[in-house]
Design an enzyme around this catalytic site. Sequence first.
Site, PDB file in Angstrom:
ATOM      1  N   GLY A   1       0.821  -1.211   0.000  1.00 19.36           N
ATOM      2  CA  GLY A   1       0.000   0.000   0.000  1.00 19.36           C
ATOM      3  C   GLY A   1       0.851   1.255   0.000  1.00 19.36           C
TER       4      GLY A   1
ATOM      5  CD  GLU B   1       5.363   2.134  10.802  1.00 18.57           C
ATOM      6  OE1 GLU B   1       5.396   0.993  10.296  1.00 18.57           O
ATOM      7  OE2 GLU B   1       4.692   2.438  11.794  1.00 18.57           O
TER       8      GLU B   1
ATOM      9  CD  GLU C   1       5.182  -6.008   8.881  1.00 16.77           C
ATOM     10  OE1 GLU C   1       4.858  -5.424   7.827  1.00 16.77           O
ATOM     11  OE2 GLU C   1       4.932  -5.552  10.010  1.00 16.77           O
TER      12      GLU C   1
ATOM     13  CB  CYS D   1       4.591  -1.401  12.631  1.00 16.95           C
ATOM     14  SG  CYS D   1       4.267  -0.181  13.900  1.00 16.95           S
TER      15      CYS D   1
END
Lengths: 510, 510
Positions: free
Chosen positions: A224, A244, A373, A281
């Site tokens: 995104g 971020e 991630e 995160c």
Amino acid sequence: MSATLASIDARTSLARGVVVPEATPQEVAVAVERATSAFDELRRLPAERLALLLRTVADELELLGDELLEVADAETALGPARISSERGRTTGQLRGFAELVDDGRQLEATIDTAHPDRPDLRRMLVPIGPVAVFAASNFPLAFSVPGGDTASALAAGCPVVVKASPSHPETSELCGRAIQAAVERTGLPAGTFSLLHGAGHEIGMALVTAPGIKAVGFTGSLRGGRALFDAAAGRQEPIPVYAEMGSINPLFVSPGAAAARGAAIAAGFFASMTQGSGQFCTKPGVVFVVASDADAFSAEVARLARGTRVGPMLNQGMREALAGAVAEIVAESGVELLAGELPEQEDGRLDVAATVVAVDADAFRSSPLLQEEHFGAVGVIVRCRDLAELTAIAAELPGTLTATVHAEAHEAPDVAALVEALEHKAGRLIWNGYPTGVAVTHAMHHGGPWPATTFPAHTSVGSAAIERFLRPVTFQDYPAALLPPALRDENPRGLARLVNGVMTTGEVGA
Amino acid sequence: MSATLASIDARTSLARGVVVPEATPQEVAVAVERATSAFDELRRLPAERLALLLRTVADELELLGDELLEVADAETALGPARISSERGRTTGQLRGFAELVDDGRQLEATIDTAHPDRPDLRRMLVPIGPVAVFAASNFPLAFSVPGGDTASALAAGCPVVVKASPSHPETSELCGRAIQAAVERTGLPAGTFSLLHGAGHEIGMALVTAPGIKAVGFTGSLRGGRALFDAAAGRQEPIPVYAEMGSINPLFVSPGAAAARGAAIAAGFFASMTQGSGQFCTKPGVVFVVASDADAFSAEVARLARGTRVGPMLNQGMREALAGAVAEIVAESGVELLAGELPEQEDGRLDVAATVVAVDADAFRSSPLLQEEHFGAVGVIVRCRDLAELTAIAAELPGTLTATVHAEAHEAPDVAALVEALEHKAGRLIWNGYPTGVAVTHAMHHGGPWPATTFPAHTSVGSAAIERFLRPVTFQDYPAALLPPALRDENPRGLARLVNGVMTTGEVGA
């Protein structure tokens, strides 16, 4: 009739009976137009009016009382304790930025008085213009509609247009109305803040490519963030997207630490990895252990994980993405599944098994998938031959928000090279701790090299977050009547200013 | 045999007999590889070593003596006085950054000691990595090989790979060797600085897309800056291109100023517009005058311009681009040529006529061409109906490095709205002055909204230029032995640090 977006209960996957209207591209254009008009008024406001706005937003959020807590908990399943503490963080953050605005430090007022070689030059930072904020799904308050991006942009004097997360529309509506009420109560133009809903990419793309928008704050996935970054970079007038994004937050365990307190580190890692159902995160996604310690460490993490179900996750999409990632990870060459079956879903429930896998360093190195991630409670234990391989692998990692080293005090010389390698990769280095939990303080940095963020020089948490939404202007030989108060000789606000190279709160020429 | 690039005398267009080798893509890769290796050593250096490097570069440039002045003058035709003063600016800039490095202010050392709610957090800025610098043609020293981008990147602790301007290859070689000598004398790794030559785009693109490069400094055209920006944004790991590009530097003349000193302003504008043959990024390209004052103002500028030849220009390409632009401008609807014939070239000479045109506000508004920068001695006088139209048109202009207002003191209230509109468009606002001449001071800002630069928050001149090449790192609960000296309790360098919210040069806990 316009399209709507339904509020879903994260514990049951059932619609809660509340819907919000999805914005149209025309409504995006109107919101940006109103923000642009508001900016003309906002950028001329005295600082105390901006500070009052921020404090009033915090007050209005508190006035929502238990309703906000209940709705946010229903839409996210994060639990009342977490939501309540997140509200405290959010209002604290708003009031912290109000203090910064009062202080005026962020204006960086700098004066060089006239000199035979040069004119009188006076520099300060001014707001950059209307800002678009893309709210995150995993922090329904602190990184969402009234979160750090909104607070820092308003503190800078920038109007804000928020694209809400479709994962918690009613929470977003409540917060959006609170901010609008604060704007009204403090007599600011209505275009100071707008809230838009949208499930797909269309509204977001319309917002980022609207010529009136001058900067973007985003918290979410690499995919995104990259899409918005590319759209913004491709504009006729490119603008920065402060995104971020993904982060593996590696943890390194030295032989000494493993020997002295391996079980405690395993427990700490597992708790950090599963906190908020692994939807942080700063979730530690990968832990590197020396091979001789790996069996005991892996066994302990596996023992904790076995049969543990975490969640519910934030929404069905997140759960599906995690299930898909786990299936791919387990199928990767050399990967050993220590705990966590491939999750099958029951009755729309969004809970999952905590998943732990182990792999050798070489297999980790050759797998891009393991170096990415994965959002949710999945962790990878990597067996390295020795401390030298631990250090070598650190230098090969992608950028990350945080990197953690567990070592004994006497091992400091042995891990110095590891720490140096990590300094190059991460925005925050943690010693004998865990990355989840980001304090809002002056010294916090929540950022890091790509793909952790788009701009490693910037943070989305802490007072420095305001820098993203300011730009300098220098006034040369300007008459006092036309200078902003911050740059006048008499220093009416008593700001700390750099005058002819010396920091002072005094008047110029006094 | 590799391709070469010839040094050309700007006064005669003849080859000077000196050639430099053009870099190959393989040589770009090697330079970036060496920079990457050097970075590991550079980022661990004590500050005094970096400061010594910067001072030694300044010394080495001075050791080149008259040879540097003569070569730079021959390749640019800017004249001995200008080249000599530019050398002073360049060495002064290098020594200024050395002082900044000694001071340590740019590290923004910030400490929040442990507290029941949070861990011990210590933040400072660290160098971002190898930097690519694209030298400008119009400042052969101050914005070229040893210029502000190189100085600020080295001061940050970043190795530098410079792509030289093909307009002054021998000057670039001399400066490059001086920097290399300084690197050697101060015992730094050879990869700290590399110089590459290339006439086309290939070398530049290879440099910007090399994965080891982490940021780019550029001074040049909008087209060149945009191409590099797009390439850098399209990388797998996007990096920032800090490009200083086109700027029209508008001048606004109030009715009172025109009445009181119109002829003097006309003379000042003409001098500023033709300084350095109009080859300044701060050249005032457009002046806005109220219609009732326009005839007298235009007549005075035309009188000064008529028959004036300026130059030689920097190179044949610049001269051709200017001739083409002037031909297009004159053909634009509503444009009246006041002075300056369409220049025809004689015998390879690069001088040109000073060109002045006049146009009504409506014709200016409808012509994108007139709203663009044109490099060289061409100026546009725009007739506005009244002060209100002057103000309205200011709000429509593209971003620019500077904007200048000429007005009488008693008119301050009348021009307040104009100044406010310009604050939104420009990086530096000038009162009753001229934009050429950029002092290197703390309060200088040399930047501005697109298309003046790619990032309006950053400057390429002054101490703040170093911010482009730094990023924050926070250390959480780190042992003293592994903390950088700047963040240790005892504050060995005596830095000014923000400790628990208070600026202090003291020790922590003392």
